[in-house]
Design a protein around this motif. Structure first.
Motif, PDB file in Angstrom:
ATOM      1  N   TYR A   1       0.844  -1.203   0.000  1.00 42.55           N
ATOM      2  CA  TYR A   1       0.000   0.000   0.000  1.00 42.55           C
ATOM      3  C   TYR A   1       0.873   1.245   0.000  1.00 42.55           C
ATOM      4  O   TYR A   1       2.086   1.178   0.208  1.00 42.55           O
ATOM      5  N   PHE A   2       0.243   2.405  -0.221  1.00 43.48           N
ATOM      6  CA  PHE A   2       0.868   3.688   0.092  1.00 43.48           C
ATOM      7  C   PHE A   2      -0.178   4.561   0.752  1.00 43.48           C
ATOM      8  O   PHE A   2      -1.383   4.369   0.572  1.00 43.48           O
ATOM      9  N   GLY A   3       0.289   5.539   1.524  1.00 41.45           N
ATOM     10  CA  GLY A   3      -0.616   6.424   2.239  1.00 41.45           C
ATOM     11  C   GLY A   3      -0.521   6.209   3.738  1.00 41.45           C
ATOM     12  O   GLY A   3       0.414   5.576   4.237  1.00 41.45           O
ATOM     13  N   ALA A   4      -1.500   6.727   4.465  1.00 41.50           N
ATOM     14  CA  ALA A   4      -1.509   6.624   5.918  1.00 41.50           C
ATOM     15  C   ALA A   4      -1.634   5.165   6.363  1.00 41.50           C
ATOM     16  O   ALA A   4      -2.188   4.330   5.647  1.00 41.50           O
ATOM     17  N   GLU A   5      -1.104   4.877   7.549  1.00 40.47           N
ATOM     18  CA  GLU A   5      -1.218   3.527   8.096  1.00 40.47           C
ATOM     19  C   GLU A   5      -2.685   3.147   8.255  1.00 40.47           C
ATOM     20  O   GLU A   5      -3.526   3.966   8.621  1.00 40.47           O
ATOM     21  N   SER A   6      -2.983   1.873   7.986  1.00 40.43           N
ATOM     22  CA  SER A   6      -4.361   1.384   8.080  1.00 40.43           C
ATOM     23  C   SER A   6      -4.333  -0.075   8.500  1.00 40.43           C
ATOM     24  O   SER A   6      -3.277  -0.711   8.488  1.00 40.43           O
ATOM     25  N   ARG A   7      -5.485  -0.608   8.850  1.00 40.64           N
ATOM     26  CA  ARG A   7      -5.523  -1.976   9.356  1.00 40.64           C
ATOM     27  C   ARG A   7      -5.035  -2.970   8.306  1.00 40.64           C
ATOM     28  O   ARG A   7      -5.179  -2.740   7.107  1.00 40.64           O
ATOM     29  N   ALA A   8      -4.492  -4.072   8.779  1.00 43.03           N
ATOM     30  CA  ALA A   8      -3.892  -5.063   7.894  1.00 43.03           C
ATOM     31  C   ALA A   8      -4.895  -6.074   7.372  1.00 43.03           C
ATOM     32  O   ALA A   8      -4.763  -6.567   6.253  1.00 43.03           O
ATOM     33  N   GLU A   9      -5.894  -6.420   8.195  1.00 38.07           N
ATOM     34  CA  GLU A   9      -6.843  -7.469   7.833  1.00 38.07           C
ATOM     35  C   GLU A   9      -8.282  -6.963   7.941  1.00 38.07           C
ATOM     36  O   GLU A   9      -8.614  -6.215   8.862  1.00 38.07           O
ATOM     37  N   PHE A  10      -9.105  -7.389   6.990  1.00 40.90           N
ATOM     38  CA  PHE A  10     -10.542  -7.118   7.034  1.00 40.90           C
ATOM     39  C   PHE A  10     -11.280  -8.458   7.042  1.00 40.90           C
ATOM     40  O   PHE A  10     -11.101  -9.256   6.117  1.00 40.90           O
ATOM     41  N   PRO A  11     -12.080  -8.718   8.065  1.00 39.15           N
ATOM     42  CA  PRO A  11     -12.830  -9.973   8.108  1.00 39.15           C
ATOM     43  C   PRO A  11     -13.778 -10.099   6.911  1.00 39.15           C
ATOM     44  O   PRO A  11     -14.451  -9.132   6.537  1.00 39.15           O
ATOM     45  N   LEU A  12     -13.812 -11.279   6.324  1.00 41.90           N
ATOM     46  CA  LEU A  12     -14.745 -11.547   5.224  1.00 41.90           C
ATOM     47  C   LEU A  12     -15.997 -12.200   5.792  1.00 41.90           C
ATOM     48  O   LEU A  12     -16.244 -13.394   5.600  1.00 41.90           O
ATOM     49  N   THR A  13     -16.771 -11.383   6.497  1.00 42.61           N
ATOM     50  CA  THR A  13     -18.023 -11.834   7.088  1.00 42.61           C
ATOM     51  C   THR A  13     -19.126 -10.855   6.720  1.00 42.61           C
ATOM     52  O   THR A  13     -18.866  -9.669   6.477  1.00 42.61           O
ATOM     53  N   GLU A  14     -20.347 -11.341   6.688  1.00 42.60           N
ATOM     54  CA  GLU A  14     -21.479 -10.474   6.366  1.00 42.60           C
ATOM     55  C   GLU A  14     -21.625  -9.367   7.403  1.00 42.60           C
ATOM     56  O   GLU A  14     -21.971  -8.231   7.066  1.00 42.60           O
ATOM     57  N   ALA A  15     -21.366  -9.690   8.661  1.00 40.41           N
ATOM     58  CA  ALA A  15     -21.498  -8.688   9.721  1.00 40.41           C
ATOM     59  C   ALA A  15     -20.528  -7.534   9.504  1.00 40.41           C
ATOM     60  O   ALA A  15     -20.893  -6.356   9.597  1.00 40.41           O
TER      61      ALA A  15
END
Length: 238
Positions: free
Chosen positions: A132-146
């Motif tokens: 990535y480039f830009g500001a720091e951001s979370r590494a993982e995004f859950p693949l869940t409907e919620a």
């Protein structure tokens, strides 16, 4: 992947039908794809220096949101999910790195990231950020409907349907779920990535501090990047 096939697979063709595209849109996409393919040589994938660790924000209560501007003490380590830096993993992260550098050089976007769909050791499906480039951001995004109810990344990673949001404030006002990483963001493009059989293998995400950003040449560029990644190293069987 041919960009015409990509437009069909991602659902973007219907969205673009209503957009005022430049007459040379297809030519712009094709030119970027050709330039990217020239960069993604076997030698470049083997030799490109990549980042296996990067800084991430602290997660809020329950891990549902990031605390903007507050970094975790420990960097995120990709090898925890990908495994040791093998030849295959080098090629994978190098592809994401080369594409990210190309996008940064040709776009006025303020943030961009490439994510692959993976399963954690406990079986939980997630999107993991490879480069990535830009500001720091979370590494993982859950693949869940919620989680997808409030995250474009997760929603696109589950559905395979691209999201072009040229006015974030209007999108939220109309009831759209939105995961705020940077409050300055006013436009976002979140596009799925596919393998040769059109199965979802990841996403890319781009954000800008200007409304109506993803039009014309900027739109052609991000479509070219998504189409190029689809079917590449990121789409190899895990």
């Amino acid at each position: 992947m041919n960009h015409d096939l990509y437009l069909d697979a991602s659902g973007l063709r219907a969205d673009l039908a209503a957009a005022a595209l430049p007459a040379d849109f297809s030519a712009l996409v094709a030119a970027h794809q050709a330039a990217l393919q020239a960069l993604l040589t076997p030698q470049a994938l083997a030799d490109t220096e990549v980042a296996w660790r990067y800084r991430v924000p602290e997660l809020g209560e329950g891990g549902a949101c990031s605390l903007f501007g507050q970094l975790a003490e420990q960097p995120y380590d990709l090898t925890g999910l990908l495994g040791a830096p093998s030849v295959d993993n080098q090629r994978l992260v190098a592809e994401a790195t080369i594409v990210t550098r190309y996008y940064r050089a040709h776009s006025a976007s303020h943030w961009f990231g490439v994510y692959q769909a993976r399963r954690k050791p406990d079986g939980e499906p997630v999107l993991v950020k490879l480069a990535y480039f830009g500001a720091e951001s979370r590494a993982e995004f859950p693949l869940t409907e919620a989680f997808a109810a409030g995250s474009n990344n997760s929603a696109v990673g589950l559905s395979g349907r691209a999201r072009l949001i040229n006015d974030v404030a209007a999108f939220v006002a109309e009831g759209g779920g939105y995961y705020t990483c940077d409050p300055k963001v006013k436009a976002e493009a979140c596009l799925p990535l596919f393998d040769a059989d059109r199965r979802i293998v990841g996403i890319l995400d781009s954000e800008a501090f200007d409304k109506d950003f993803f039009t014309g040449p900027e739109l052609a560029l991000i479509v070219a990047v998504a189409a190029t990644l689809s079917g590449g190293e990121i789409a190899r069987p895990i």
